[in-house]
Design an enzyme around this catalytic site. Structure first.
Site, mmCIF file in Angstrom:
data_model
loop_
_atom_site.group_PDB
_atom_site.id
_atom_site.type_symbol
_atom_site.label_atom_id
_atom_site.label_comp_id
_atom_site.label_asym_id
_atom_site.label_seq_id
_atom_site.Cartn_x
_atom_site.Cartn_y
_atom_site.Cartn_z
ATOM 1 C CE LYS A 146 -3.928 -2.302 2.154
ATOM 2 N NZ LYS A 146 -4.678 -2.686 3.345
ATOM 3 C CD GLN B 283 -3.696 -4.456 6.364
ATOM 4 O OE1 GLN B 283 -3.749 -3.423 5.702
ATOM 5 N NE2 GLN B 283 -4.166 -5.602 5.899
ATOM 6 C CG ASP C 276 -9.743 0.201 4.894
ATOM 7 O OD1 ASP C 276 -9.572 -0.257 3.750
ATOM 8 O OD2 ASP C 276 -8.974 -0.035 5.852
HETATM 9 N N1 GUN Z 1 -7.252 -6.642 6.051
HETATM 10 C C1 GUN Z 1 -7.641 -7.375 4.963
HETATM 11 N N2 GUN Z 1 -8.200 -6.589 4.038
HETATM 12 C C2 GUN Z 1 -8.172 -5.336 4.508
HETATM 13 C C3 GUN Z 1 -8.596 -4.083 3.987
HETATM 14 O O1 GUN Z 1 -9.137 -3.950 2.894
HETATM 15 N N3 GUN Z 1 -8.363 -3.016 4.804
HETATM 16 C C4 GUN Z 1 -7.792 -3.131 6.026
HETATM 17 N N4 GUN Z 1 -7.648 -2.040 6.732
HETATM 18 N N5 GUN Z 1 -7.383 -4.267 6.530
HETATM 19 C C5 GUN Z 1 -7.575 -5.366 5.767
#
Ligand code: GUN
Length: 284
Positions: free
Chosen positions: A53, A97, A120
């Site tokens: 990311k 995350q 998100d």
């Molecule tokens: N863990 C797995 N997928 C995601 C996501 O799309 N966003 C976040 N913040 N954590 C995740």
């Protein structure tokens, strides 16, 4: 029939070129898009996702901050950091995350993020807006899936769509987006009695289960569009999806591969949401 392969890398590249132009336009007006990514603990898969990311942000010309806390950090320290980021004008998007360590109240952490920076789309306010068909931030993975349909000219109106998986991150928002696009939506999960009955009726099948090659050819209606959200690591270290790609591509009309399908689109839509947040900040 051999299915059309829906290429996530190609689509991601196309969208990212547009995002880069928009990011440059924002930067020229003093509003360079900024994303903060918070990781708590040392989960190996999460570390890879977070690194990717941050790399994608840098490639798109964003400002990015990668904040790493040890697994035993006091939850309040994370909340305090979120409060600082909420007030920081350089930061337009904040992502924590998931999953968080067991002692964390994940909902409380997600609710601490300013809804205006919740790229998100996991804050209850944004979940509610999506539910009402007035989305402010669409969760990145299902958002990326919708871009595949758009790109391939797949009209969802009146289609039978079946989503396997009911998570807050993928299954539930995916179902909502399909519903708003005019599909008749069924959400299947671990307690579903006759999964086969549902999947065999699906014109569009989205697999978000987290079990390698769970969806086999006999579960798929000939000509269906099959979207594989799974990323599973096999004992030999290779990645595979929730769909048995080799089998199912002979039955489906279109299918996403793993790797190179939904994965690159998730990060792409995170960039898209961050740009949207920065554009809104500029217009405020
Ligand atoms: N863990 C797995 N997928 C995601 C996501 O799309 N966003 C976040 N913040 N954590 C995740």
């Amino acid at each position: 029939m051999t299915a059309k392969i829906l290429d996530g890398n190609a689509l991601a590249q196309k969208l990212r070129a547009d995002f880069k132009t928009r990011a440059e336009a924002l930067a020229a007006q003093g509003e360079r898009p900024g994303l903060a990514v918070i990781l708590v603990g040392e989960d190996a898969a999460s570390q890879v996702y977070v690194r990717n990311k941050v790399k994608a942000c840098e490639a798109a010309g964003f400002h990015s901050e990668n904040i790493i806390f040890p697994a035993d950090v006091a939850p309040q320290a994370v909340l305090d950091k979120i409060a600082l980021l909420n007030a920081d004008p350089k930061i337009h998007g904040i992502l924590v995350q998931l999953p968080l360590p067991r002692n964390f109240d994940s909902d409380a952490v997600l609710e601490a993020i300013s809804p205006a920076k919740d790229v998100d789309g996991f804050h209850v306010e944004n979940v509610g807006a999506l539910m009402q068909g007035q989305p402010r931030f669409i969760p990145c993975t299902p958002y990326g899936v919708m871009k595949f349909f758009e790109e391939a000219g797949i009209d969802l109106k009146g289609k039978e769509a079946v989503v396997i998986g009911r998570s807050n991150i993928v299954g539930k928002p995916m179902a909502m987006l399909l519903l708003h696009a005019g599909a008749t939506v069924t959400v299947c999960h671990s307690q579903t009695k006759d999964l086969l009955f549902h999947t065999r009726r699906a014109d569009v099948l989205v697999a978000a289960i987290g079990r390698p090659r769970f969806v086999t050819a006999d579960m798929v209606k000939p000509g269906a569009v099959v979207i594989d959200v799974g990323i599973n690591r096999l004992p030999d270290g290779k990645l595979c999806g929730d769909v048995d790609f080799e089998q199912v591509k002979e039955v489906a009309s279109a299918i996403t591969p793993v790797p190179g399908g939904v994965g690159p689109m998730t990060i792409t839509m995170l960039l898209g949401n961050t740009i949207e947040a920065a554009e809104r900040a500029l217009n405020r």
